[in-house]
Scaffold this motif. Structure first.
Motif, PDB file in Angstrom:
ATOM      1  N   VAL A 127      -4.828   7.950 -41.470  1.00 59.79           N
ATOM      2  CA  VAL A 127      -5.786   6.984 -40.720  1.00 59.79           C
ATOM      3  C   VAL A 127      -4.858   5.705 -40.509  1.00 59.79           C
ATOM      4  N   ASP A 128      -4.118   5.299 -41.440  1.00 59.92           N
ATOM      5  CA  ASP A 128      -3.462   4.145 -41.354  1.00 59.92           C
ATOM      6  C   ASP A 128      -2.066   4.399 -40.443  1.00 59.92           C
ATOM      7  N   TYR A 129      -1.608   5.558 -40.426  1.00 61.14           N
ATOM      8  CA  TYR A 129      -0.343   5.781 -39.191  1.00 61.14           C
ATOM      9  C   TYR A 129      -0.875   5.618 -38.096  1.00 61.14           C
ATOM     10  N   PHE A 130      -2.077   6.278 -37.494  1.00 61.30           N
ATOM     11  CA  PHE A 130      -2.390   6.114 -36.084  1.00 61.30           C
ATOM     12  C   PHE A 130      -2.931   4.647 -35.874  1.00 61.30           C
ATOM     13  N   GLN A 131      -3.516   3.982 -36.695  1.00 61.47           N
ATOM     14  CA  GLN A 131      -3.898   2.474 -36.664  1.00 61.47           C
ATOM     15  C   GLN A 131      -2.672   1.638 -36.367  1.00 61.47           C
ATOM     16  N   ASP A 132      -1.741   1.961 -36.825  1.00 60.38           N
ATOM     17  CA  ASP A 132      -0.228   1.353 -36.641  1.00 60.38           C
ATOM     18  C   ASP A 132       0.250   1.682 -35.334  1.00 60.38           C
ATOM     19  N   LYS A 133       0.276   3.233 -35.026  1.00 61.09           N
ATOM     20  CA  LYS A 133       0.925   3.548 -33.776  1.00 61.09           C
ATOM     21  C   LYS A 133      -0.080   4.244 -33.127  1.00 61.09           C
ATOM     22  N   PRO A 134      -1.139   3.652 -32.328  1.00 64.18           N
ATOM     23  CA  PRO A 134      -1.946   4.399 -31.559  1.00 64.18           C
ATOM     24  C   PRO A 134      -1.540   5.201 -30.520  1.00 64.18           C
ATOM     25  N   GLN A 135      -0.457   4.947 -29.834  1.00 62.01           N
ATOM     26  CA  GLN A 135       0.045   5.743 -28.811  1.00 62.01           C
ATOM     27  C   GLN A 135       0.549   7.213 -29.430  1.00 62.01           C
ATOM     28  N   LYS A 136       0.920   7.336 -30.661  1.00 59.63           N
ATOM     29  CA  LYS A 136       1.302   8.569 -31.151  1.00 59.63           C
ATOM     30  C   LYS A 136       0.040   9.560 -31.347  1.00 59.63           C
ATOM     31  N   SER A 137      -1.180   8.882 -31.379  1.00 54.24           N
ATOM     32  CA  SER A 137      -2.412   9.791 -31.320  1.00 54.24           C
ATOM     33  C   SER A 137      -2.373  10.861 -30.417  1.00 54.24           C
ATOM     34  N   LEU A 138      -2.221  10.352 -28.980  1.00 53.32           N
ATOM     35  CA  LEU A 138      -2.185  11.429 -27.851  1.00 53.32           C
ATOM     36  C   LEU A 138      -0.980  12.579 -28.208  1.00 53.32           C
ATOM     37  N   VAL A 139       0.180  12.097 -28.689  1.00 60.64           N
ATOM     38  CA  VAL A 139       1.374  12.938 -28.743  1.00 60.64           C
ATOM     39  C   VAL A 139       1.051  13.957 -29.802  1.00 60.64           C
ATOM     40  N   LEU A 140       0.032  13.848 -30.594  1.00 58.71           N
ATOM     41  CA  LEU A 140      -0.462  14.795 -31.876  1.00 58.71           C
ATOM     42  C   LEU A 140      -1.342  15.724 -31.035  1.00 58.71           C
ATOM     43  N   LEU A 141      -2.390  14.970 -30.458  1.00 63.63           N
ATOM     44  CA  LEU A 141      -3.446  15.677 -29.827  1.00 63.63           C
ATOM     45  C   LEU A 141      -2.906  16.690 -28.937  1.00 63.63           C
ATOM     46  N   LYS A 142      -2.140  16.312 -27.992  1.00 59.43           N
ATOM     47  CA  LYS A 142      -1.360  17.352 -27.014  1.00 59.43           C
ATOM     48  C   LYS A 142      -0.514  18.332 -27.513  1.00 59.43           C
ATOM     49  N   SER A 143      -0.025  18.130 -28.886  1.00 63.42           N
ATOM     50  CA  SER A 143       0.887  18.999 -29.288  1.00 63.42           C
ATOM     51  C   SER A 143       0.025  20.216 -29.709  1.00 63.42           C
ATOM     52  N   PHE A 144      -1.349  20.336 -29.974  1.00 62.33           N
ATOM     53  CA  PHE A 144      -1.842  21.309 -30.202  1.00 62.33           C
ATOM     54  C   PHE A 144      -2.883  22.026 -29.160  1.00 62.33           C
TER      55      PHE A 144
END
Length: 150
Positions: A127-144
């Motif tokens: 949770v903390d990682y994505f709060q600090d780096k919100p753009q990375k959330s789409l990278v992870l979502l699209k990777s699946f």
């Protein structure tokens, strides 16, 4: 003379991360997915849900009012806590156009194979990682996208 073109409705994208109030069983996750898919089809929402060791990350796409209503419902769901909005706004096109709700239950091995995400070992770090780096959330979502259930 050509007829006036119909304006295309903008696609609103909304991404959040949350902790689950408890580790969810496969049956509980199946219930969430069944209801989400049924409801999302009715209101034209697409998206992806990932579940990792007690954390959710989800993108919802569609007409803004519909997306906000779905998120309001999610926010009231007692299975979620520590809900954090990561990204929201209009996008030129859907990132998950064929998915009423794509889903993947992430295992630790999945994370170790994704550069930049391999050190996220517990819910709080996730949770903390994505709060600090919100753009990375789409990278992870699209990777699946290629390995997820429709």
């Amino acid at each position: 003379m050509y007829p006036a073109s119909t304006p295309i409705e903008p696609i609103f994208s909304f991404v959040y991360v949350s902790a689950s109030s408890h580790l969810l069983s496969d049956a509980e996750l199946d219930d969430i997915l069944t209801a989400s898919r049924r409801n999302n089809i009715q209101v034209g929402i697409t998206g992806m849900l990932l579940y990792y060791e007690g954390a959710f990350i989800q993108v919802l796409e569609g007409e803004e009012t519909a997306v906000r209503k779905v998120f309001a419902r999610v926010s009231q769901d007692k299975r979620h806590c520590r809900i954090i909005k990561l990204l929201e706004g209009d996008v030129p096109e859907r990132g998950f156009p064929d998915w009423s709700m794509g889903y993947h239950q992430i295992k630790r091995a999945d994370m170790t194979q994704r550069e930049g995400f391999n050190e996220l070992t517990d819910v709080d770090e996730f949770v903390d990682y994505f709060q600090d780096k919100p753009q990375k959330s789409l990278v992870l979502l699209k990777s699946f996208l290629s390995t997820s259930q429709r």
